[in-house]
Structure formats: C-alpha cells, structure tokens
Design an enzyme around this catalytic site. Structure first.
Site, PDB file in Angstrom:
ATOM      1  CG  HIS A   1      -5.502  -3.989 -16.210  1.00  0.00           C
ATOM      2  ND1 HIS A   1      -6.227  -3.941 -15.046  1.00  0.00           N
ATOM      3  CD2 HIS A   1      -4.250  -4.372 -15.873  1.00  0.00           C
ATOM      4  CE1 HIS A   1      -5.435  -4.254 -14.026  1.00  0.00           C
ATOM      5  NE2 HIS A   1      -4.235  -4.529 -14.495  1.00  0.00           N
TER       6      HIS A   1
ATOM      7  CG  HIS B   1       0.973  -6.258 -11.756  1.00  0.00           C
ATOM      8  ND1 HIS B   1       0.039  -6.417 -10.752  1.00  0.00           N
ATOM      9  CD2 HIS B   1       0.291  -5.802 -12.835  1.00  0.00           C
ATOM     10  CE1 HIS B   1      -1.158  -6.048 -11.210  1.00  0.00           C
ATOM     11  NE2 HIS B   1      -1.039  -5.679 -12.472  1.00  0.00           N
TER      12      HIS B   1
ATOM     13  NE  ARG C   1     -12.980   4.649  14.274  1.00  0.00           N
ATOM     14  CZ  ARG C   1     -13.053   5.960  14.453  1.00  0.00           C
ATOM     15  NH1 ARG C   1     -12.004   6.727  14.268  1.00  0.00           N
ATOM     16  NH2 ARG C   1     -14.196   6.504  14.843  1.00  0.00           N
TER      17      ARG C   1
ATOM     18  CB  CYS D   1     -14.938  -0.164  11.864  1.00  0.00           C
ATOM     19  SG  CYS D   1     -15.460   1.374  12.630  1.00  0.00           S
TER      20      CYS D   1
ATOM     21  CE1 TYR E   1     -16.626   2.593  17.458  1.00  0.00           C
ATOM     22  CE2 TYR E   1     -15.215   3.320  19.236  1.00  0.00           C
ATOM     23  CZ  TYR E   1     -15.480   3.225  17.894  1.00  0.00           C
ATOM     24  OH  TYR E   1     -14.615   3.770  16.983  1.00  0.00           O
TER      25      TYR E   1
END
Lengths: 583, 583
Positions: free
Chosen positions: B138, B162, B237, B284, B422
């Site tokens: 491949h 492809h 997320r 994130c 956070y």
C-alpha cells in the site's frame, strides 16, 4: 582579631534577643541570610585586615538588634533606638562640637577603606565617617557596604528612610574628619576629550559591564527593593556615546505620512498632545547572559540578572502623534513598520536605529509613548533625554533613546541592531552557519523571573525553620505574570510565591486590562526548611497569562548571541551550622 | 507461517530495488519507519494467526516497491504500476465477471478480519475484499490497517488520491464476496433512546477517549498528513450530548447591548454581515494529558498528542455583529467580558458556557467569528451546527459550539468550565489545597509542538543514513511559530526543521500580520544518523514569535487537571539491525 571576635560574638545574642520583639516572620529570614553572608565573608577573609580597629568603639545600643532585624527600609528600626540620643551625646564626635580638631582626608584615602577588613569609611556632605562598627547594626543589612569608600548621598537618595534627623544623629557618632576641597570637586565626574567626554555622572552602585559605551546594572540585591526602580540605578544599556541634546533646538522628525516630513519641537510634543503615563518594565535582550556563558561562550556583554528595571514613563502617545499628522487607512495599506532613529551616532555618523510592527505603534492598546519623563522627572541623559520611545512589552533595544526621527515604512529598520543582532537562534547554530535573515527580530520577550535574594553562595541561617526567597517576574507582550513557583530542592517540589504590584506600604495597583500588563511583579515567599540539607538549590519559574512557562535549563536555549536567557533561575546556598545542630 | 515468511522476505528485496528509482530523500525514511513498524508488529505477533493465507496470492507487481516507497498520498506510486492491468485481468475475482459465484458475508464476519494475523478484510460499496496481501504494498503504508474489518469509504474520503479508476482496478483483484443487506444497513449508525441517541456518525479512524459525551482524536500518524484537517477526523471535544438544531427555528440571542435582547435567525446572520474566512487551529487544553498521567495521575480524558486540529472557518465577525447592535464606548466602559452559551445542556438543563475578554471579542485583529462553515461546508453536528464561536488563538473550551446566546457582561461566564475547570496550577497544588479562584481561566495557550512521525517504539531502518521526523507546532494568541528544533539524542544536539504553512503541493500561505498567526505549522526534517545508536530519543521543541519556548520536562508543569501539557515531546525508537551492520 579582637574586633572580629566581638562582632562574631554579637550574632547569637541578637538571635536570642529577637524573640522579645514581635517582629513579623517575613523579615526574620532577611536577617538570617544577611547574617550568614557576613559570617561567611568574615570567615573567608580571616584576620588579615591591614588596619586594626579598637573594639571599645562598638556602640552599646540597647536595641541595636531591632534595627538589624527590621530589614531594608524599616523605619521602625530607628524608632526602637531608645538609647541613641544618650549614646550620641556621650560620643567624642558630636557634630559641630569638636569638628575643627578632626583631620582632613583626601578622597583617595577614603577610597581605600572600602571593606570590613580595611575599615568602612564613607563621606557625607564633605565629612568623613568610619562606620565599620555600624555595619553589623545597619537596619538595611550589608547593603551599606555598597557605599564603602565613597559618598553616602547617592544611596540615601535611593532609600528615603534616611531622610530623618535621628539618622544623622547616629551617623555623627562615627565622624572622623573632613574631605579636602580638591576631593570634594573630584566627587563630581570629570570631563575629558574623548567621544565619551559628555557622559553623565552615574550612580556608584551600578555594576559596570562596559564603560564606553556605558552599560551597567544595579546590584541584584537591591533590584527588588523598589517596585519602581529609581532612575539612577535603572539598568543602563547604551550602544554609543550619550548625546547631549539642547532642548531648545531639539527637533523630532516624522517621515512616511501623507503631509510630508514633520518637524516637531519639544514644547510642541509636550503641549499639543495629551500626556499619558504608564508603568513599564524594560529588559535587555541580554539579561542573564552570564548564565549562557557558563554553558558555552557567547558574544555580548556579560549581564547578570539585573538588566531589567521598572519605571513610570510619561509622554505623548505615538498613536496620537501619527494620527494627528495624517496616519490612516491609506498609510496602513502600505506600511507595516515604524522605524526609530536615535541621535546617538558612531564615528561614521550612523545613528542607532530600530523598528516595531505598525500595529503595535498605532493600536490603542499598544500604549507606545514618545516619553519625556521617567519617574516623574525629565528623562535622565542615560535614558534618552529629551525624548525616547517606550514600547511596553517589547525588548529594550526597540525603545530607542534620544529619539531624532520616526519613519512609517513598508520595511523594518535597516540598522545593524534590527537586522544582524537581537535575534534568537537554535543551540545548533554557530557563527559559521548563522543566517541572520532566517530569524525574526526580537520584539515581545518571553516569560522571565529571577531570584534577587538570597545571593548565590550565601550561608543562610535557618534557625527560624524557614527561608525567605525574593525576586522579580515579568513577561513580554503585556502578558501578566499569574504565578511564580519556587523550589528549594532543585525543582523537585514547588511552592507558590506571593506576588505584588507595588511597594509594600502601597495599595496594590489595579489589575491591568488583558494584554496590557507592562510592569513586572515582585514576589516573595517563606519556605519551611524541613530537611537537614547542607546545601539548597533555590529555583524559580514564572507563568504568564498565556500560561507560558520558563524552560528548565539553559543549554537547550543557548544561542550564539546569548539573548533570551530565561531558563529557571537557580541559586545555590549553604545552610548555617546552627540549623544543622537543632533537633 | 509461510505467509509471514514470504512477507518478511519481501523487505530486503524492496530495499535493494529502491536504489533504481530516483526517489527523493525525504520519502525514504517514511518507508524505513513504516517497514520497521510492520516488522516489529509481525515479530511481536509471530505466526499465531488463526487463519492461513496462501502465499501464491501475493501479486508479483514489477514495481510494487515504488508504491511502497512513495509514502502517503503519492499518486506517482500508482502510475508506476506498469503490471497492474495484466495482473488484474489474470485474477479470479474481476469485478462483474464472476460476482454471483462469490459468497455473502455479514458485517460481524468482516469485523473479525481486522489484523494481519486474522487477515485484513474491508468493504466498499457492499462488496467485501481481503486485502491482507496488499497491505505490504500500500503506497500509504500501514495506515491502511486503520480500515481493517470495516468500510473503506471514510478513509478514501480523507485521501482523494484513491478517486482514480486504477485504484478500483487494484482493489477488484482482492474481492472475495458481498455484504448482506442487513449488514449494509448496520453500517449506518443506529439510534437508541438515551440522551446520546441523536449523536452523529463518526469516522472510524477516530481514537475514542469517551463515547458519551463523545471525545476523540485522530491517530497521530495521520494528523499531519493534511495541513487543513478534514472535518471528519478533526478532534472532537464534546462536554454534553450533541444537540440537533433545526436551522429554521434556530435563534441566536445577544444580551448586554443598549437596544435590549437581540434575536437573530441563521439566515440573518448569514446575509446581514460580511462573511469572513480564517484558518485557525483549535487545541484542547488537555492535549497531551496522557504524558502528565505518566508522572502522576490527573483528572481528565486521557488525550494523546492529537487533541489539536486545523481548519478553515467562515462566518460573521463577532465584532461586526456587536457593533451593528449598538456596542460602543458606553458599553465598553462597563463590560469586560463576552459570554457564550451553547445549546448543549445537561440533565438539569444547564448549558455549556464560557467567556472571553471583551477586547479579544471586539478588536479588529481578534478575528473572532460566529462561524457557520468549516472547511467550506456547513458546520458538522460535532463541531457546532449551525453556529459556533471560533476564537482563534484561544483554548478550544472557549470556542463554544451550538451557540445559543451571547452576553456582553462585566463578569466572566459563571459556568463550571470557566470557573472551576480549565485553569492551570502549580505542581505543588493538589485537590485538597486547590483554590480555583486563585488562577485565571485559560485563554491564550502556550507554545506547543509534537512529533507525529515516527511513532513511539517504532523500529526505524536507518540504512539510508538519515531519519525523517515530522510533526506540528502551534502557539496561542496569534503568535507565529518561528522555529522548531529537533534532536535525536534526547536534547543534547539540535537541528532546525523545515516549516510549512500549506500542503506540499500548495503555495505556502502568505505571512500573517503580527499577532494573527492562528494556524499551525507542519514541520519535517531529515536528520543524519551518524552514530551507531541502538535507540534514539527524538525530541522536538518549538519557538514562537515572542521567543517563548517549551519547558524541557513534564513533572515541573504537572497540574491536577492535566492541562497545558506542552513540555518537549519525546519519542523513543529503536534502530534497525541493517544500519548497525553497515560500516
């Protein structure tokens, strides 16, 4: 030797007495560190002093200890001197009484007495004092030794606490004579015929890295004593001789705006535009370069940790001036940079120059000033009199002094310092492979912090079970310092320091708007000493509002110019025997 | 075992043949790494496959090697397949010819064939293919194994190479049967009655960290194949179930402006305000958290290095919308924040919420968008359909999806995620001592970079004398990545990587204005292998335009929530025997 013995004998007594006074914890370690430092110094020099001092001149202050304990700038210390007047009255050198009987000294003679070994002499208003015995009792610790062999005035100007009658009373007890007339004149700087003949007088505390051009930083030990650094000890970074500029004939030229070249007088700058004041820290790109040198030699001045200082700056906003003279969308569509040219020139007549991005220069939040005042007074000659640019959050090198010309342009300044200096490279890049075009000119600086107390190699007295560590922290681009972590075990465990944005007796400054935190924070912490370590590796690292952190070590950020040295600052100290003997 | 033997035997032949083709240096190591990885995998699994495959089905491509060498997305590989038609014609499974004779399989049966040991089956348009023997040939390397046991369509959608007839021709040679009707339907996602019943279909390549709510990242190996991350593999997320929003009834409410509450339809948002497009990377706060877990357990999803992706976003500028509805000096004098509320709610009806500083929201340079398109199409459901905020340069958590409400306010969002999550803390802070009020909410993120190739533990073939390393780098606050340093000796010596701001065949994007570099840079470097090391520790560290650098190690930036994990990324690989045997 008798003298040494007596002085050494004092320390334990002080420590016992200290428990009588309810002195806040935070000041105790400053004694510990200072005491340790002194002991260490005395031990290393032994009794090899060239001159002997009679031990019977040690003043018997009842409360001498209190002053010693109170640390830097503690007015309280002097107030606790209940016995001072009584003692001063008994002294043989009361001012005005027996003055004429005292000898006259030359400055050369005074200069020789600049250490505890040789005796510590100082001058004040033409009088000479031998303060050797007072050093151990000085409320400000051993910083008093900075003045040894010279004049007290510049130091007292830094610490307003000395402006009190009883301070003069104490001093008078140590008077030993007068300075001769010639020497008094010598204390003023003398002019010569070289290109540096017009250089201003500098504060003797400054640690000089280069005399011509003048580059110097304050001793790290006094750097964080003041939130606003006094102008006289604000680090000096000159690339060329200081130009003496006549404010009457001074003109600031502005090019690159639609109306053609503008020529502005100083009084126009002051009167036509609103006066703005900001508090901003400036830092040299080479601050802490000496640590990089310890990895591998770099090219550049060997700065310690004090090529950074904080001041208030007042002047016209660059934005206001540019808008007034026609800056607008039309110019913005083409221009990308604002160039600055100084009035300081080299032998070929080439001026110092630099530039900043246009958006920083014209944005409301950029706060770029054409400053004509520093700390509320005209700019001192070393800081760009009569006008300098202050570009807060940006490397010192772009804050062009003695500003002669502003050019709004589509390209960066062509100057050496913009193109081929003040840029960062990989540790793998050397002088054979460096391509200065491959790196951007340094503008915003990264997160920085350093330990100002205790000093490297100090012997710390840990009998109080904790160690006080102090320092500064700052980040470029207006990013606020949000945390400083401190470790005393080389970075294994961490403690969070207290931050402040003003002097201790002041109200803290209000939080700046996001992205406009231009001033440093001073920090302090008392860390418990839990282990019987003989040596401590103190480490600090700061975090800014973008949560950028300092790299752990220097080698991976080493670069051939030794700029951007912002790895964790590390200070090794030894622990006092007293502590080790405790249970 | 015969099958294994044959496949292992292929590798050296490939390496010898490779020298006939003048293939650029840069692609060779991708073979090396891939080959090493495959060998390693085969060795570790040995010959314990449950099913045997006849070795005589290995295609005898004359130029199979070329495809193998060409690496990901190299169209050239297929064009070199001179023998492909001849071989395909000789195959027993030509499409359409003997179709009816082939068996029918269930999806369950296909799913079992998901490894080289058990055979690699894939489906395409209802047909089943056994591509076990093709894996080694491949052109895209072993990424083909991501599709093992499932459908090819989602992967081919990622790699447009492809979409060519000869690819289908090659595939047809491996056809072994058909999928039954029931299984075809199963390939579509099924709905259930739980709060997550309306979740969208996700790309099977995603590595799932949490199913409900859905949190997943693409495999690191494919992350840096595309400068613009395809939406289907862009990290997801979600904090709550994905809301299904009817675009006809959708309303965006705006509060805190002089005219009272504004209610805006989707078509008004699209038609009344200019459409702006930016390319911006979102990351994130927990990206690379798994590395912090290796120091000490933290609370949070165990993200690898791919909780970061890059996309183009189009929509109205938040600034334009706020100004249109009356934002001005009067509001600015009181407000300091802009809050966002999502339409995703928990069981109590509480919505996801966050806020950003006002100046970011309203400044011309802030580029904050109310985005309704991602990569040129309507936002996918997982990314906030129909409208999300894109706050470039700011942590992902403030880029609120399924945006329902905007509030201009004098205070930050009261939401859990703004107040008690956070945020960054010192390594010394634990859950017993943490005070969430003491730290600022994360907004701009610090400098970041990671290595996407080779993968940890890979066996690299170094017979070409160099190693190709690839990765990404990005910084928050619009700070441009200016350099990436790469080391293969654990950080002792460093090399400077090539950076790019587009896919290889594209023109590089023009430099963004200072402070508006919202998109990541991909990087690549070929590092000479000079030493006979058996193991290499590859390290990368990036530098941004403020010359912020990544910290060296993770432990000193460890924090209880495992956010802001941006220490140097380190990958250990073993060196192939071939290299060690060379002179």
């Amino acid at each position: 030797m008798q003298h040494l013995k007596n002085c050494q004998g004092l320390a334990p007594a002080f420590l016992i007495r200290s428990q009588r006074f309810r002195i806040s914890k935070s000041i105790i370690p400053s004694l510990s560190a200072w005491d340790g430092h002194l002991s260490s110094r005395w031990r290393s020099t032994g009794g090899h002093g060239k001159q002997k001092y009679s031990s019977d001149r040690v003043p018997k202050f009842k409360f001498a200890l209190a002053g010693l304990l109170a640390g830097t700038g503690a007015v309280l210390a002097y107030k606790l001197h209940q016995g001072k007047v009584e003692w001063a009255a008994s002294s043989a050198q009361l001012p005005g009484t027996q003055a004429s009987a005292l000898p006259v000294y030359s400055l050369e003679e005074v200069t020789k007495h600049c250490s505890l070994d040789n005796g510590v002499w100082v001058t004040y208003k033409g009088e000479v004092y031998d303060i050797t015995e007072f050093v151990a009792m000085h409320p400000g610790g051993d910083k008093i030794l900075l003045a040894a062999g010279g004049a007290l005035e510049p130091y007292w100007a830094l610490y307003a606490v000395h402006e009190q009658d009883h301070v003069l009373e104490i001093l008078s007890a140590y008077k030993i004579g007068f300075l001769n007339t010639e020497s008094l004149k010598k204390q003023e700087s003398t002019n010569t015929l070289d290109p540096y003949s017009a250089e201003p007088t500098r504060h003797p505390a400054l640690q000089i890295n280069s005399l011509k051009p003048f580059n110097a930083e304050p001793p790290a030990s006094i750097l964080s004593d003041n939130y606003i650094t006094p102008s006289v000890i604000f680090f000096k970074r000159n690339h060329l001789p200081v130009p003496r500029v006549d404010p009457e004939t001074y003109r600031l030229e502005i090019e690159g705006l639609p109306g053609g070249v503008v020529s502005l007088t100083l009084s126009e700058l002051k009167s036509c535009f609103p006066k703005h004041t900001i508090t901003a820290t400036l830092q040299c790109a080479g601050n802490r370069r000496s640590e990089m040198n310890s990895v591998k030699q770099v090219k550049g001045l060997n700065w310690g940790i004090a090529a950074i200082s904080n001041a208030t700056w007042s002047g016209a906003r660059l934005r206001d001036v540019l808008l007034h003279y026609g800056f607008g969308q039309e110019v913005a569509a083409k221009a990308q940079h604002v160039q600055f040219e100084g009035l300081d020139v080299d032998v070929t007549g080439t001026a110092y120059g630099a530039s900043i991005p246009l958006n920083k220069a014209v944005s409301e939040e950029g706060d770029v000033l054409l400053a004509y005042e520093m700390n509320g007074e005209d700019l001192p000659p070393d800081h760009g009199y009569p006008v300098r640019v202050v570009v807060p959050g940006i490397v010192g090198a772009r804050n062009v002094k003695w500003l002669g010309k502003i050019v709004v342009s589509d390209e960066e300044s062509k100057s050496h310092w913009q193109q081929n200096d003040y840029k960062g490279f990989s540790p793998g890049t050397d002088w054979d492979t460096v391509d200065f075009k491959s790196a951007p000119a340094i503008q915003e600086l990264p997160i920085q912090s350093a330990i100002t107390h205790p000093a490297e190699g100090t012997l710390v007295d840990s009998s109080h079970g904790e160690l006080t560590v102090k320092g500064y922290a700052w980040s470029g681009g207006g990013r606020e310092v949000v945390r400083v972590d401190v470790s005393i075990d080389g970075g294994k465990t961490w403690h969070v320091a207290r931050l402040r944005t003003g002097d201790k007796e002041q109200q803290p400054a209000p939080s700046p708007p996001p992205g406009r935190a231009w001033a440093w924070k001073l920090w302090e912490i008392d860390i418990p000493l839990l282990h019987r370590a003989q040596e401590l590796e103190i480490v600090c690292k700061a975090v800014d509002s973008s949560y950028n952190m300092q790299p752990d070590t220097i080698a991976p950020i080493w670069n051939l110019r030794g700029v951007l040295s912002n790895a964790w600052h590390r200070v090794k100290v030894k622990v006092n025997e007293d502590f080790k003997d405790r249970k």
